[in-house]
Design an enzyme around this catalytic site. Sequence first.
Site, PDB file in Angstrom:
ATOM      1  N   SER A 168       0.834  -1.196   0.000  1.00  0.00           N
ATOM      2  CA  SER A 168       0.000   0.000   0.000  1.00  0.00           C
ATOM      3  C   SER A 168       0.875   1.256   0.000  1.00  0.00           C
ATOM      4  O   SER A 168       1.733   1.400  -0.866  1.00  0.00           O
ATOM      5  CB  SER A 168      -0.958  -0.042   1.192  1.00  0.00           C
ATOM      6  OG  SER A 168      -1.928   0.964   1.098  1.00  0.00           O
ATOM      7  N   ASP A 266      -8.698  -4.399  -6.377  1.00  0.00           N
ATOM      8  CA  ASP A 266      -8.153  -3.219  -5.703  1.00  0.00           C
ATOM      9  C   ASP A 266      -8.334  -1.966  -6.556  1.00  0.00           C
ATOM     10  O   ASP A 266      -8.100  -1.981  -7.769  1.00  0.00           O
ATOM     11  CB  ASP A 266      -6.669  -3.466  -5.414  1.00  0.00           C
ATOM     12  CG  ASP A 266      -6.028  -2.384  -4.569  1.00  0.00           C
ATOM     13  OD1 ASP A 266      -6.756  -1.555  -3.979  1.00  0.00           O
ATOM     14  OD2 ASP A 266      -4.784  -2.371  -4.495  1.00  0.00           O
ATOM     15  N   HIS A 298      -7.597  -4.915  -1.573  1.00  0.00           N
ATOM     16  CA  HIS A 298      -6.405  -4.264  -1.038  1.00  0.00           C
ATOM     17  C   HIS A 298      -5.896  -4.944   0.245  1.00  0.00           C
ATOM     18  O   HIS A 298      -6.644  -5.117   1.206  1.00  0.00           O
ATOM     19  CB  HIS A 298      -6.721  -2.793  -0.755  1.00  0.00           C
ATOM     20  CG  HIS A 298      -5.530  -1.922  -0.603  1.00  0.00           C
ATOM     21  ND1 HIS A 298      -4.634  -1.683  -1.628  1.00  0.00           N
ATOM     22  CD2 HIS A 298      -5.062  -1.236   0.461  1.00  0.00           C
ATOM     23  CE1 HIS A 298      -3.685  -0.875  -1.208  1.00  0.00           C
ATOM     24  NE2 HIS A 298      -3.923  -0.583   0.052  1.00  0.00           N
TER      25      HIS A 298
END
Length: 331
Positions: A168, A266, A298
């Site tokens: 991320s 995602d 995600h």
Amino acid sequence: MHANKSTVGDNVAVDIYPFIRRYEDGRIERFVRSSFMPASADPAASGGVATRDVVVDHATGVSARLFLPSGAASTGRRLPVVLYIHGGSFCTDSAFSRTYHRYASSLAARAGALVVSVEYRLAPEHPIPAAYDDAWAALRWVATTASLSDPWISAHADPRRVFLAGDSVGGNIAYHTAVRASRDDGNSVDVEGVIVVQPYLWGGERLPAEEAWDGVAMFPPELVEKLWPFVTAGQAGNDDPRIDPPDEEIASLKCRRALVALAGKDIFRHRARRLAARMRDGAWKGSVTLVELEGEDHCFHLYRPQRATSHKLMESIMQFINQPIRGISKI
């Protein structure tokens, strides 16, 4: 890890739920929480991995947690070093949380690597570029100070095999740390590879596939677009090259390999795929591996580590670290 939603009142200044909320009186409320996990020199406490906390920058107090796999260390062979940078939207989570402690322990054990997980300073109390500076300080510590003074780094680390990794926003930070390590300013650091897992990337204009929320992705684009102005204290917008890397910056990378992993549901998957394509097709001389995990959203691998897709991702990272890949491959 969990998020608890409280009542939204009229005094909310910025609302980026499920991560963080800032009130007009300056109060900050964080929703993403994971219990603290202490370090332990006993490998049995973390699946055969000894852990220890160190300060990497005394000026800022920034620290890191080291993960040393006992089995790999006992062979006497030098181990690859993975500087790992956690996610959490620049404003939540911790290298010392149960979530990231378990993941880094698993990575160290599976890859036979000495993992250095960075506890960087969080926004908004410490706006960007604090997180970038802290990751850079940690890499410089590994490459200079620790190579001489830290007992684990000096005894077990292979300076020829240093990797930067993160998920991320940690993937974003890992990429920028690789860029910084490539500069010809007398402070460059030799990095073998960079691993970006579902990286946070965006832009001043949405890609066609981002125009409207599909109702499936965890985060709608409207939420994503609030984040960067918030964590930069209003000093930058979504057209900032730090979240939309230009081709000339990608070409400047001196690391030899990159792994880009994306999840099929995602919101950031299109940006990750585009980054891999630009690495492959541009002027950068390295090799890129693209890993696509269909049906996932995600950071799924952190919360569902037993899924087949999580095993596939871990296996891909393990192979990337231990078996140099030439050219381009798609796993």
